[in-house]
Design a protein around this motif. Structure first.
Motif, PDB file in Angstrom:
ATOM      1  N   ASP A   1      13.035  -5.663  -6.664  1.00 20.59           N
ATOM      2  CA  ASP A   1      13.644  -5.980  -5.374  1.00 20.59           C
ATOM      3  C   ASP A   1      14.045  -4.756  -4.562  1.00 20.59           C
ATOM      4  O   ASP A   1      14.395  -4.882  -3.394  1.00 20.59           O
ATOM      5  N   ARG A   2      14.046  -3.586  -5.173  1.00 21.56           N
ATOM      6  CA  ARG A   2      14.508  -2.377  -4.480  1.00 21.56           C
ATOM      7  C   ARG A   2      13.494  -1.250  -4.677  1.00 21.56           C
ATOM      8  O   ARG A   2      13.307  -0.764  -5.778  1.00 21.56           O
ATOM      9  N   HIS A   3      12.832  -0.867  -3.579  1.00 26.21           N
ATOM     10  CA  HIS A   3      11.839   0.192  -3.623  1.00 26.21           C
ATOM     11  C   HIS A   3      12.499   1.521  -3.267  1.00 26.21           C
ATOM     12  O   HIS A   3      13.182   1.623  -2.257  1.00 26.21           O
ATOM     13  N   VAL A   4      12.279   2.519  -4.116  1.00 27.18           N
ATOM     14  CA  VAL A   4      12.832   3.852  -3.898  1.00 27.18           C
ATOM     15  C   VAL A   4      11.673   4.817  -3.686  1.00 27.18           C
ATOM     16  O   VAL A   4      10.746   4.875  -4.497  1.00 27.18           O
ATOM     17  N   ALA A   5      11.738   5.569  -2.586  1.00 29.84           N
ATOM     18  CA  ALA A   5      10.681   6.528  -2.281  1.00 29.84           C
ATOM     19  C   ALA A   5      10.725   7.700  -3.249  1.00 29.84           C
ATOM     20  O   ALA A   5      11.800   8.182  -3.620  1.00 29.84           O
ATOM     21  N   ALA A   6       9.548   8.147  -3.652  1.00 25.82           N
ATOM     22  CA  ALA A   6       9.450   9.294  -4.559  1.00 25.82           C
ATOM     23  C   ALA A   6       9.633  10.587  -3.772  1.00 25.82           C
ATOM     24  O   ALA A   6       9.290  10.670  -2.596  1.00 25.82           O
ATOM     25  N   ARG A   7      10.178  11.581  -4.449  1.00 22.17           N
ATOM     26  CA  ARG A   7      10.362  12.905  -3.856  1.00 22.17           C
ATOM     27  C   ARG A   7       9.651  13.934  -4.724  1.00 22.17           C
ATOM     28  O   ARG A   7       9.575  13.787  -5.940  1.00 22.17           O
ATOM     29  N   ASP A   8       9.127  14.943  -4.072  1.00 21.32           N
ATOM     30  CA  ASP A   8       8.465  16.031  -4.783  1.00 21.32           C
ATOM     31  C   ASP A   8       9.481  16.743  -5.665  1.00 21.32           C
ATOM     32  O   ASP A   8      10.602  17.032  -5.232  1.00 21.32           O
ATOM     33  N   LYS A   9       9.124  17.016  -6.912  1.00 19.13           N
ATOM     34  CA  LYS A   9      10.047  17.629  -7.868  1.00 19.13           C
ATOM     35  C   LYS A   9      10.424  19.050  -7.498  1.00 19.13           C
ATOM     36  O   LYS A   9      11.502  19.520  -7.843  1.00 19.13           O
ATOM     37  N   VAL A  10       9.560  19.748  -6.773  1.00 22.21           N
ATOM     38  CA  VAL A  10       9.831  21.143  -6.410  1.00 22.21           C
ATOM     39  C   VAL A  10      10.625  21.239  -5.115  1.00 22.21           C
ATOM     40  O   VAL A  10      11.673  21.874  -5.054  1.00 22.21           O
ATOM     41  N   SER A  11      10.146  20.587  -4.052  1.00 23.46           N
ATOM     42  CA  SER A  11      10.761  20.734  -2.726  1.00 23.46           C
ATOM     43  C   SER A  11      11.816  19.685  -2.410  1.00 23.46           C
ATOM     44  O   SER A  11      12.635  19.886  -1.520  1.00 23.46           O
ATOM     45  N   GLY A  12      11.776  18.543  -3.101  1.00 24.17           N
ATOM     46  CA  GLY A  12      12.698  17.452  -2.788  1.00 24.17           C
ATOM     47  C   GLY A  12      12.266  16.624  -1.592  1.00 24.17           C
ATOM     48  O   GLY A  12      12.933  15.665  -1.214  1.00 24.17           O
ATOM     49  N   GLU A  13      11.132  16.965  -0.981  1.00 24.89           N
ATOM     50  CA  GLU A  13      10.630  16.238   0.190  1.00 24.89           C
ATOM     51  C   GLU A  13      10.016  14.904  -0.246  1.00 24.89           C
ATOM     52  O   GLU A  13       9.562  14.746  -1.378  1.00 24.89           O
ATOM     53  N   LEU A  14       9.964  13.968   0.697  1.00 22.52           N
ATOM     54  CA  LEU A  14       9.317  12.675   0.450  1.00 22.52           C
ATOM     55  C   LEU A  14       7.818  12.873   0.230  1.00 22.52           C
ATOM     56  O   LEU A  14       7.244  13.868   0.688  1.00 22.52           O
ATOM     57  N   MET A  15       7.194  11.907  -0.445  1.00 24.18           N
ATOM     58  CA  MET A  15       5.755  11.967  -0.672  1.00 24.18           C
ATOM     59  C   MET A  15       5.084  10.719  -0.092  1.00 24.18           C
ATOM     60  O   MET A  15       5.641   9.622  -0.163  1.00 24.18           O
ATOM     61  N   TRP A  16       3.908  10.937   0.463  1.00 25.03           N
ATOM     62  CA  TRP A  16       3.129   9.885   1.108  1.00 25.03           C
ATOM     63  C   TRP A  16       1.731   9.883   0.516  1.00 25.03           C
ATOM     64  O   TRP A  16       1.158  10.947   0.278  1.00 25.03           O
ATOM     65  N   ALA A  17       1.153   8.711   0.292  1.00 24.47           N
ATOM     66  CA  ALA A  17      -0.197   8.604  -0.263  1.00 24.47           C
ATOM     67  C   ALA A  17      -1.198   8.356   0.856  1.00 24.47           C
ATOM     68  O   ALA A  17      -0.994   7.484   1.695  1.00 24.47           O
ATOM     69  N   VAL A  18      -2.269   9.147   0.847  1.00 27.44           N
ATOM     70  CA  VAL A  18      -3.345   9.005   1.824  1.00 27.44           C
ATOM     71  C   VAL A  18      -4.623   8.656   1.051  1.00 27.44           C
ATOM     72  O   VAL A  18      -5.124   9.477   0.287  1.00 27.44           O
ATOM     73  N   PRO A  19      -5.147   7.433   1.223  1.00 21.17           N
ATOM     74  CA  PRO A  19      -6.388   7.079   0.526  1.00 21.17           C
ATOM     75  C   PRO A  19      -7.585   7.687   1.256  1.00 21.17           C
ATOM     76  O   PRO A  19      -7.737   7.513   2.463  1.00 21.17           O
ATOM     77  N   VAL A  20      -8.406   8.431   0.522  1.00 18.10           N
ATOM     78  CA  VAL A  20      -9.585   9.045   1.136  1.00 18.10           C
ATOM     79  C   VAL A  20     -10.828   8.751   0.307  1.00 18.10           C
ATOM     80  O   VAL A  20     -10.747   8.471  -0.883  1.00 18.10           O
ATOM     81  N   MET A  21     -11.962   8.836   0.971  1.00 16.18           N
ATOM     82  CA  MET A  21     -13.268   8.676   0.336  1.00 16.18           C
ATOM     83  C   MET A  21     -13.946  10.039   0.374  1.00 16.18           C
ATOM     84  O   MET A  21     -14.101  10.634   1.435  1.00 16.18           O
ATOM     85  N   ASP A  22     -14.324  10.523  -0.801  1.00 15.96           N
ATOM     86  CA  ASP A  22     -15.045  11.781  -0.912  1.00 15.96           C
ATOM     87  C   ASP A  22     -16.466  11.545  -0.422  1.00 15.96           C
ATOM     88  O   ASP A  22     -17.132  10.599  -0.849  1.00 15.96           O
ATOM     89  N   ALA A  23     -16.965  12.393   0.484  1.00 19.52           N
ATOM     90  CA  ALA A  23     -18.291  12.204   1.070  1.00 19.52           C
ATOM     91  C   ALA A  23     -19.418  12.807   0.237  1.00 19.52           C
ATOM     92  O   ALA A  23     -20.571  12.802   0.671  1.00 19.52           O
ATOM     93  N   ASP A  24     -19.119  13.277  -0.962  1.00 20.39           N
ATOM     94  CA  ASP A  24     -20.152  13.861  -1.824  1.00 20.39           C
ATOM     95  C   ASP A  24     -21.143  12.773  -2.227  1.00 20.39           C
ATOM     96  O   ASP A  24     -20.793  11.829  -2.940  1.00 20.39           O
ATOM     97  N   PRO A  25     -22.413  12.868  -1.803  1.00 21.92           N
ATOM     98  CA  PRO A  25     -23.386  11.815  -2.112  1.00 21.92           C
ATOM     99  C   PRO A  25     -23.766  11.742  -3.594  1.00 21.92           C
ATOM    100  O   PRO A  25     -24.314  10.737  -4.032  1.00 21.92           O
ATOM    101  N   SER A  26     -23.456  12.775  -4.367  1.00 24.59           N
ATOM    102  CA  SER A  26     -23.834  12.763  -5.780  1.00 24.59           C
ATOM    103  C   SER A  26     -22.814  12.044  -6.667  1.00 24.59           C
ATOM    104  O   SER A  26     -23.086  11.792  -7.836  1.00 24.59           O
ATOM    105  N   LEU A  27     -21.650  11.703  -6.123  1.00 24.20           N
ATOM    106  CA  LEU A  27     -20.622  11.034  -6.922  1.00 24.20           C
ATOM    107  C   LEU A  27     -20.914   9.550  -7.078  1.00 24.20           C
ATOM    108  O   LEU A  27     -21.436   8.910  -6.167  1.00 24.20           O
ATOM    109  N   LYS A  28     -20.538   9.005  -8.225  1.00 26.16           N
ATOM    110  CA  LYS A  28     -20.622   7.558  -8.434  1.00 26.16           C
ATOM    111  C   LYS A  28     -19.598   6.885  -7.535  1.00 26.16           C
ATOM    112  O   LYS A  28     -18.530   7.442  -7.261  1.00 26.16           O
TER     113      LYS A  28
END
Length: 142
Positions: free
Chosen positions: A37-64
């Motif tokens: 019921d309570r979501h807590v944002a993660a913070r970077d262990k070194v800087s203490g700053e918030l962290m955000w996830a960015v989903p990306v697709m690698d454009a390497d054609p040789s990858l599965k």
């Protein structure tokens, strides 16, 4: 379990064929502090700053296909914004980006296999295709 600390790498080393944002930027949750019921944002262990996830697709054609999608964590006090696509890509669903201050941390995952965690300090629009790196996205006129 991290094998060693974060290793600075260039964007080109990790994504030599480029990468594209394929979803929305979202806060990373602190799984130890969060509850159902309570979501807590993660913070970077070194800087203490918030962290955000960015989903990306690698454009390497040789990858599965199964390994092309990765999440890069952005360490920032404010939510980063997905940059506008280059003029020639307007209307396409994916935005090419370049990560600043990229690091990789190798670790052994729950299945006992080597895995990698990527963090960055920011992201910006990739130069237009055909532009030379370091020229601000200006196309070469030769």
């Amino acid at each position: 379990m991290a094998l060693q600390g974060a290793i600075p790498v260039s964007h080109e080393m990790v994504f030599p064929h480029g990468c594209y944002v394929v979803g929305e930027i979202s806060p990373v949750l602190d799984f130890d502090a969060s509850t159902k019921d309570r979501h807590v944002a993660a913070r970077d262990k070194v800087s203490g700053e918030l962290m955000w996830a960015v989903p990306v697709m690698d454009a390497d054609p040789s990858l599965k296909a199964s390994v092309k999608a990765v999440a890069v964590k952005i360490v920032s006090g404010v939510e980063p914004k997905i940059p506008a696509p280059p003029a020639g890509m307007a209307g396409l669903p994916f935005v090419p980006v370049v990560f600043d201050g990229l690091t990789v941390t190798p670790y052994v995952n729950g299945q006992g296999r080597m895995a990698y965690s990527f963090k960055a300090t920011g992201l910006h629009a990739a130069p237009e295709q055909g532009a030379k790196p370091g020229r601000g996205g200006v196309k070469d006129t030769v």
